[in-house]
Design an enzyme around this catalytic site. Structure first.
Site, PDB file in Angstrom:
ATOM      1  N   ASP A  13       8.432   9.591 -17.486  1.00  8.31           N
ATOM      2  CA  ASP A  13       8.554  11.026 -17.213  1.00  8.31           C
ATOM      3  C   ASP A  13       7.567  11.419 -16.119  1.00  8.31           C
ATOM      4  OD1 ASP A  13      10.407  11.357 -19.244  1.00  8.31           O
ATOM      5  OD2 ASP A  13       8.975  12.190 -20.690  1.00  8.31           O
ATOM      6  N   ARG A  51      15.705   9.966 -12.426  1.00  6.62           N
ATOM      7  CA  ARG A  51      16.188  11.152 -13.157  1.00  6.62           C
ATOM      8  C   ARG A  51      15.739  12.365 -12.340  1.00  6.62           C
ATOM      9  NH1 ARG A  51      12.813  12.317 -18.010  1.00  6.62           N
ATOM     10  NH2 ARG A  51      14.045  10.867 -19.253  1.00  6.62           N
TER      11      ARG A  51
END
Ligand code: FDA
Length: 303
Positions: A130, A180
């Site tokens: 992330d 992402r």
């Protein structure tokens, strides 16, 4: 204004203590968090898999300050890979480098990430790093490239609110890395990030199109119906096959849209967080949609 305030509150230990004392029991954290232990996620993951959605499991935790805590996180991920395998869950894993010791040193975080990637490879697992606040962007990407030479079972995240992201996307596309794409969830100064939502959204559309044309299995992570409609049109116009990318959404957010995309034939992965360290994550969700505060207050009053 409310967004900035909620994001500031996400760093307040006093408010954290109050919310955590009342949160899980009052039920409002349950909307966004699958449970506090890995075993509690099984039902949620199985239900999502039954709805033809894949999952990414996020063991919540960030900003550890002692090497032993970072070591414990690595051990936890070892157990999590085995748990996913043993329970035959269609799930991969997302994590944060500050959970692996990035606040202590870059080399510790890199070393821990390497151990995690080696363990994940034994289970043929994919891991997503992330992206945290902009103070960590450069260091996260440096560690990403350092490990990329030896491992390919991982990817990272780019935030379209940052001015630097277009350059970062080009480099990641050239490397063949899996990205992402998100708008970005932290409180950033205007020196590094677009202050206007319109610019963040425009950047999102532009970078999505680049990833769809040239990227390696990009994840389009948004709940924004306008951007999703534009992406669906772009994909159709450019004859991009639906197995070349996936949509991603957060657990508990826009379940209607998640179902609709699956029934329209698109791939959907749901980000399912769990663990006791849910306070910062939940505050970022409230900041994205302050009307969620009513849901929180209603639950607290009901208690
Ligand atoms: P936007 O905020 O414009 O919202 C569009 C619409 O979506 C809203 O009008 C509302 O209907 C709905 N919506 C959005 N958020 C909601 C919420 N919390 N509750 C209810 N409805 C909501 N960020 C980051 O900085 N680093 C990361 O690594 C990640 N990782 C990540 C993974 C996945 C799978 C997702 C979906 C998101 C992230 N994010 C993230 C968070 C991301 O940066 C962003 O803050 C949120 O996705 C909200 O932005 P949207 O793109 O949904 O658009």
């Amino acid at each position: 204004m409310t967004r900035a305030l909620l994001l500031r509150m996400s760093n307040s230990p006093t408010i954290e203590r109050f919310v955590k004392k009342n949160g899980m029991s009052a039920g409002f954290a349950r909307r966004f968090i699958a449970g506090e232990r890995m075993e509690e996620t099984v039902d949620s993951v199985r239900q999502l898999n039954a709805r033809e959605m894949t999952v990414t499991l996020d063991y919540l935790g960030e900003n550890v300050s002692r090497p032993e805590e970072a070591h414990d996180s690595v051990e936890y991920y070892r157990r999590l890979f085995k748990f996913i395998f043993d329970n035959r869950l269609d799930a991969n894993v997302s994590l944060k480098l500050t959970q692996l010791g990035l606040d202590i040193s870059d080399s510790l975080a890199a070393q821990n990430m390497r151990l995690i990637l080696e363990e994940a490879a034994k289970y043929d697992q994919f891991v997503r790093i992330d992206m945290e606040g902009s103070d960590y962007t450069e260091r996260t990407l440096s560690i990403f490239y350092e490990l990329w030479g030896d491992h390919k079972n991982f990817g990272t995240v780019i935030q379209t609110y940052l001015y630097r992201s277009e350059t970062d996307i080009h480099r990641l596309i050239d490397a063949g890395a899996r990205v992402r794409l998100v708008k970005g969830a932290y409180n950033e100064p205007k020196e590094v990030a677009f202050p206007d939502k319109k610019d963040v959204d425009e950047s999102y559309v532009k970078l999505t199109q680049e990833l769809l044309l040239k990227g390696n299995y990009p994840a389009i992570a948004t709940h924004d119906p306008v951007i999703i409609a534009a992406t669906n049109s772009f994909v159709a116009d450019n004859q991009i096959s639906v197995d070349r990318f996936e949509y991603q959404m957060l657990f508990g957010v826009r379940r209607d849209l998640q179902n609709k995309l699956v029934s329209d034939g698109f791939r959907m992965r749901v980000y399912v967080p769990f663990g006791t360290q849910w306070y910062g994550y939940m505050m970022r969700r409230l900041a994205e949609r302050p009307t969620n505060l009513w849901f929180v207050l209603k639950n607290l009053l009901r208690k």
